[in-house]
Design a protein around this motif. Structure first.
Motif, mmCIF file in Angstrom:
data_model
loop_
_atom_site.group_PDB
_atom_site.id
_atom_site.type_symbol
_atom_site.label_atom_id
_atom_site.label_comp_id
_atom_site.label_asym_id
_atom_site.label_seq_id
_atom_site.Cartn_x
_atom_site.Cartn_y
_atom_site.Cartn_z
ATOM 1 N N ALA A 116 0.815 -1.214 0.000
ATOM 2 C CA ALA A 116 0.000 0.000 0.000
ATOM 3 C C ALA A 116 0.843 1.256 0.000
ATOM 4 O O ALA A 116 0.407 2.300 -0.442
ATOM 5 C CB ALA A 116 -0.921 0.002 1.215
ATOM 6 N N LEU A 117 2.067 1.166 0.536
ATOM 7 C CA LEU A 117 2.897 2.358 0.616
ATOM 8 C C LEU A 117 3.644 2.587 -0.681
ATOM 9 O O LEU A 117 3.682 3.680 -1.214
ATOM 10 C CB LEU A 117 3.894 2.219 1.770
ATOM 11 N N THR A 143 -2.434 4.289 2.332
ATOM 12 C CA THR A 143 -2.539 3.140 3.223
ATOM 13 C C THR A 143 -3.967 3.039 3.753
ATOM 14 O O THR A 143 -4.553 4.059 4.134
ATOM 15 C CB THR A 143 -1.565 3.293 4.407
#
Length: 500
Positions: free
Chosen positions: A230-231, A313
């Motif tokens: 997600a990052l 995120t």
């Protein structure tokens, strides 16, 4: 040159606490008490200013849109400087920068009290914000450095209580000073607190930078599986030296400051600031262009201020939105309340006491309110309950004046608003920080502070716009109704995080 360097080094050198103090069993609580002075002063300044707006309008023959920049100038400088001052403090020493913040804040407060024009007052407030940033950027770190691990949570709770006390005391103190002394004392009252803070910090704060030992480089934590997909690469390594030496994202800082300043200037121009009509369109266009350039810059920067990957995120983006909304709902009534109460004929001193109910309820609920809810409730449930209470209180603030009830009874719905926000914001902060990977906590905490500051700035600007467009009574009620709807949006945004 050598003499100048030696003098500078002596001025910046941190002094350890006297042995008689450092050896005491309760020495760390003395350090916490010193940090609490700065926390109290910062929140007192945030909440006391709204009570002087009418007096400043009369003194400087200025409109509401011009006077609001006494608060906005402080907020904009604070947002811009928190991150770079935090970086500077790592090099110079947090104790040195913190004590310097008291000095800058106190001198700027003295100048603000003597200001002969609105422009001078706004400039002094901007300088005051420099001192405020020097204190705020170091307060949590000083607590962490000055107390043993087992006392950390309690010490941070004491600091939060000091912030709540300053926030709660501001409206009543401001109302009394304006009514019985002068608006100038709203700023001069900071000076003795700053002096006490300098003296106390010099003797009671531990040294945070040891000059004798060279600083060891921290191990670099590479971005990888621990950060999760997600990052992505946009976050990059956030601990340890960067490939570019940890160069600060100055371009991102300037673009963030440019976009927020242009937006708030556009709102002020639409609220009656004496600018031509085309200036509103130009400022809005500048705000959009700066925001687009900021997004592009943050995707390219090695160490971005607002890490785009981290924002994506799960749970972070809605949490940041709720943080912004929460402080919008907190500060909008603080600015609008004195205007509505003055319109209803309530004296300034009594208005201050009525408005105090909101931040006082917020401080109490944030400290102990969570314990009154069912133990099994999740943070999401607490957020939804708090946002719903705040919305109901704002709806009450909008409807009660239309029913012809005495203005002093607005204290009731303000109590509900403050209690709701006191439940909402701590639970939301916990959700956000839980969603952020531990190695990104510093970046995430900075983004939360930025969202809070932007919410505070919008909460200062929007009431002025409503009052200008439709007058204090109609415009004020309209703003409160809009805020009630926004509180409903916060209820919808608070939801469980579904991990990818």
């Amino acid at each position: 040159m050598n003499a100048a360097s030696t003098l500078t080094a002596r001025l910046l050198a941190e002094r350890p606490r006297p042995r008689g103090i450092a050896g005491r069993r309760y020495a760390h609580w003395l350090a916490v008490g010193t940090v609490c002075l700065g926390a109290f002063l910062g929140q007192l300044t945030a909440s006391v200013t709204a009570l002087v707006y009418p007096a400043l309008q009369r003194r400087f023959d200025a409109g509401f849109a011009a006077v609001e920049w006494v608060a906005l100038a402080y907020l904009l400088v604070l947002v811009a400087l928190l991150a770079p001052i935090g970086r500077l403090s790592d090099l110079v020493g947090r104790k040195t920068v913190y004590l310097g913040g008291f000095a800058v804040f106190g001198l700027a407060s003295l100048g603000a009290g003597f200001a002969g024009g609105l422009g001078t007052l706004v400039a002094c407030r901007a300088v005051q914000a420099v001192g405020g940033a020097m204190m705020q950027a170091n307060s949590v770190a000083l607590v962490a450095r000055g107390v043993p691990g087992h006392a950390m949570r309690r010490a941070l709770g004491v600091q939060a209580a000091a912030q709540g006390l300053g926030l709660a005391l501001g409206p009543s103190l401001g109302g009394l000073l304006v009514a019985h002394a002068s608006w100038r004392w709203v700023f001069w009252i900071n000076v003795p607190v700053a002096v006490v803070g300098i003296v106390a910090g010099w003797f009671l704060l531990p040294r945070t930078r040891v000059e004798e030992a060279p600083a060891l480089p921290r191990p670099r934590v590479a971005a990888g599986p621990a950060l999760g997909p997600a990052l992505g690469p946009a976050v990059g390594p956030v601990v340890g030296p960067e490939p570019d030496g940890g160069r600060f994202d100055l371009a991102g800082l300037l673009l963030l400051g440019g976009s927020t300043t242009a937006l708030l200037l556009a709102l002020s121009a639409a609220s009656g600031l004496p600018l031509p009509a085309w200036a509103v369109v130009a400022l809005l266009a500048a705000a959009v262009l700066c925001a687009l350039a900021l997004v592009r810059q943050e995707r390219r920067a090695t160490r971005p201020i607002l890490a785009p990957g981290l924002v994506n995120t799960p749970g972070v983006r809605p949490g940041l939105a709720v943080a912004l909304i929460g402080y919008l709902l907190l500060f909008c009534p603080l600015v609008l309340g004195p205007v509505l109460l003055a319109e209803a004929g309530l004296p300034t001193a009594r208005s201050g006491l009525v408005i105090t109910v909101l931040p006082a309820a917020f401080a109490v609920a944030a400290t102990v309110g969570g314990g009154l809810l069912p133990r099994g409730w999740s943070d999401v449930a607490r957020c939804r309950c708090g946002a719903a209470l705040a919305g109901a209180g704002l709806l009450g603030c909008a409807l009660l004046p239309a029913l012809g009830v005495p203005a002093v009874l607005l204290a009731g719905p303000l109590l509900v608003v403050g209690s709701g926000l006191g439940l909402l914001l701590p639970a939301n902060n916990a959700l956000v920080m839980r969603a952020i990977p531990a190695e990104c906590s510093a970046v995430g905490g900075g983004m939360v502070n930025t969202a809070r500051s932007l919410g505070t700035a919008l909460g200062t600007a929007l009431p002025v716009l409503g009052v200008h467009l439709a007058g204090p009574a109609v415009g004020g009620r309209a703003v409160l109704l809009v805020l009630a709807v926004v509180a409903g949006l916060a209820v919808a945004l608070a939801r469980p995080v579904r991990r990818r």
